[in-house]
Design an enzyme around this catalytic site. Structure first.
Site, PDB file in Angstrom:
ATOM      1  N   GLU A  92       1.033  -1.194   0.018  1.00 16.85           N
ATOM      2  CA  GLU A  92       0.017  -0.102  -0.071  1.00 16.85           C
ATOM      3  C   GLU A  92       0.809   1.448   0.111  1.00 16.85           C
ATOM      4  O   GLU A  92       1.868   1.448   0.493  1.00 16.85           O
ATOM      5  CB  GLU A  92      -0.899  -0.252   1.287  1.00 16.85           C
ATOM      6  CG  GLU A  92      -2.027  -1.104   1.039  1.00 16.85           C
ATOM      7  CD  GLU A  92      -2.897  -1.308   2.225  1.00 16.85           C
ATOM      8  OE1 GLU A  92      -4.051  -1.970   2.148  1.00 16.85           O
ATOM      9  OE2 GLU A  92      -2.411  -0.770   3.414  1.00 16.85           O
ATOM     10  N   CYS A 105       3.037   8.303   1.822  1.00 15.14           N
ATOM     11  CA  CYS A 105       3.698   7.125   3.043  1.00 15.14           C
ATOM     12  C   CYS A 105       4.010   5.649   1.873  1.00 15.14           C
ATOM     13  O   CYS A 105       3.005   5.470   1.356  1.00 15.14           O
ATOM     14  CB  CYS A 105       2.671   6.822   3.758  1.00 15.14           C
ATOM     15  SG  CYS A 105       3.342   5.672   4.822  1.00 15.14           S
ATOM     16  N   CYS A 112       6.594  -7.769   6.992  1.00 12.16           N
ATOM     17  CA  CYS A 112       7.806  -7.557   7.573  1.00 12.16           C
ATOM     18  C   CYS A 112       8.157  -8.589   8.596  1.00 12.16           C
ATOM     19  O   CYS A 112       7.318  -9.252   9.014  1.00 12.16           O
ATOM     20  CB  CYS A 112       7.580  -6.253   8.477  1.00 12.16           C
ATOM     21  SG  CYS A 112       9.029  -5.578   9.408  1.00 12.16           S
ATOM     22  N   CYS A 116       6.877  -6.438  15.441  1.00 11.54           N
ATOM     23  CA  CYS A 116       6.234  -5.691  16.551  1.00 11.54           C
ATOM     24  C   CYS A 116       4.901  -5.810  16.738  1.00 11.54           C
ATOM     25  O   CYS A 116       4.164  -6.155  16.040  1.00 11.54           O
ATOM     26  CB  CYS A 116       6.639  -4.179  16.062  1.00 11.54           C
ATOM     27  SG  CYS A 116       8.234  -3.615  15.580  1.00 11.54           S
ATOM     28  N   CYS A 119       1.791  -4.218  15.491  1.00 15.26           N
ATOM     29  CA  CYS A 119       1.758  -3.788  14.021  1.00 15.26           C
ATOM     30  C   CYS A 119       1.077  -4.804  13.123  1.00 15.26           C
ATOM     31  O   CYS A 119       1.553  -5.954  13.090  1.00 15.26           O
ATOM     32  CB  CYS A 119       3.081  -3.509  13.615  1.00 15.26           C
ATOM     33  SG  CYS A 119       3.188  -3.242  11.921  1.00 15.26           S
ATOM     34  N   CYS A 342      -1.493   4.478   9.885  1.00 15.31           N
ATOM     35  CA  CYS A 342      -0.043   3.782  10.171  1.00 15.31           C
ATOM     36  C   CYS A 342      -0.423   2.614  11.073  1.00 15.31           C
ATOM     37  O   CYS A 342      -1.319   2.438  11.848  1.00 15.31           O
ATOM     38  CB  CYS A 342       0.524   4.659  11.241  1.00 15.31           C
ATOM     39  SG  CYS A 342       1.988   5.649  10.673  1.00 15.31           S
TER      40      CYS A 342
END
Ligand code: SAH
Ligand code: SF4
Length: 364
Positions: A92, A105, A112, A116, A119, A342
């Site tokens: 995205e 962004c 990933c 975390c 996230c 985010c």
């Protein structure tokens, strides 16, 4: 003959490519301007190139942008594209319009690996690194799409700022991210100033140093906890690069940075990292680093296991840091109605557990 996609070639690689087809360096510069400044993909339309060169390019090269899977605009003008990067993966890119700027962004990886806990990209696991063409392609596409829909910023291109805060850890895809950053800065491409390009990192210490040497842009560090015990839990990468080492790298980076501070991002998780004691610990931790703190209200996603701190708690935390002269702002949440905030950038990365299941079945 397979054709070469020139979209991800920075100035140096374009010059090499043009040399390989017997052309002079200034041709590389002309084509770079066509591709990135004018947003033109069709070599036939590059009217100041000799016809023979245009024919050579048509035969041997392409300018291939991302394929758009979906395109959504939120009530507040935030616009999100889901882009196909093959093999069932979508990444995205999000455009956030503000009065005097337009921020894009950008994603750096499909998924990933850093896991975390708060996230949603991390929850999906890692699929693969994006190529330079896929990274710069997000900016290329956004400018073209926004121009086509009549969005112009002060008569210039729509995107005035780039933040590498989409999916993935940019410093763990360094080889592809670096030429993309260079294109963002290059006057023959996007010509953005170093202060308007921000790399956000969870804190990959040796690569923070490399970035300082190779391409010092604005740096944002995802801190999210004021001590190692809590940060180890929330961000497993902290076990490898603990706070003391991370903050030392931040101080070293300041010698190269285009701004005289480092931005620290701090996600506000109710009852986890948002007490007055945490604020005081954060003040002590950042006492000897020129810093700005950006509080991010946690963006929930299904099965996240965390809750956003209430607005008055965020406000008081913010005030407490400011009272200690630690310059602090709270991020406005944008694009909520299209899940464009985010940490909500989930894309469509194939879940690694599903992949593992399929592999196990196929090999049973
Ligand atoms: N991997 C990089 C950049 C991408 S994440 C990094 O971690 O810095 C961009 C920012 O969003 C980071 O500060 C990240 O910690 C934060 N973030 C992740 N999940 C979030 C969530 N659910 N709510 C709010 N912020 C989140
Ligand atoms: Fe990766 Fe950044 Fe998400 Fe952590 S916060 S899992 S580093 S994308």
């Amino acid at each position: 003959m397979t054709s070469i996609n020139l979209l991800g070639h920075d100035a140096g690689r374009l010059i090499e490519y043009f040399a390989s087809i017997g052309e002079k360096p200034f041709r590389a510069k002309q084509v770079e301007r066509w591709i990135h400044r004018a947003g033109v993909a069709d070599f036939a339309a590059m009217t100041d190139l000799a016809k023979t060169l245009r024919e050579k390019l048509i035969a041997g090269a392409t300018v291939l942008g991302p394929r758009v899977l979906s395109d959504a605009t939120a009530a507040d003008g935030t616009r999100k594209w889901l882009l196909n990067v093959g093999a069932g993966n979508g990444i995205e890119a999000v455009f956030i319009p503000e009065t005097n700027r337009g921020t894009l962004c950008v994603s750096s990886q499909a998924g990933c690996a850093l896991d975390c806990k708060f996230c949603s990209t991390g929850k999906q696991g890692f699929n693969r690194n994006l190529t330079t063409a896929e990274i710069i392609g997000q900016l290329w596409h956004a400018n073209r799409a926004l121009a086509a829909s009549g969005y112009a910023q002060l008569g210039e291109r729509a995107v005035t700022n780039v933040v590498m805060m989409g999916m993935g850890e940019p410093l763990l895809n360094y080889e592809a991210v670096l030429p993309a950053l260079q294109l963002m800065l290059d006057d023959n491409a996007y010509g953005l100033s170093r202060r308007r390009v921000t790399v956000s990192t969870s804190g990959i210490v040796p690569l923070i140093d490399r970035l300082g040497e190779d391409c010092p842009v604005a740096l944002a560090v995802s801190l999210h906890a004021p001590n190692d015990r809590l940060r180890d839990e929330l961000m497993p990468i902290n076990r490898k690069y603990p706070l003391r080492e991370l903050l030392a790298a931040c101080r070293r980076y300041l010698a190269f940075a285009p701004r005289n501070f480092i931005t620290f991002e701090y996600v506000m998780l109710a009852g986890v990292n948002d007490s007055d004691q945490h604020a005081d610990e954060l003040i002590r931790l950042l006492a000897d680093v020129p810093a700005k703190v950006n509080l991010i209200p946690f963006n929930p996603f299904p099965r996240a296991g965390f809750v956003r701190s209430p607005p008055d708690r965020i406000h008081r935390f913010n005030e407490r840091l400011n009272a200690a002269e630690l310059l602090t702002t709270t991020r406005k949440t944008r694009g909520d109605d299209i899940d464009a905030a985010c940490g909500q950038l989930a894309g469509q990365v194939e879940d690694r557990t599903r992949r593992a299941d399929r592999w196990a079945r196929a090999n049973a």
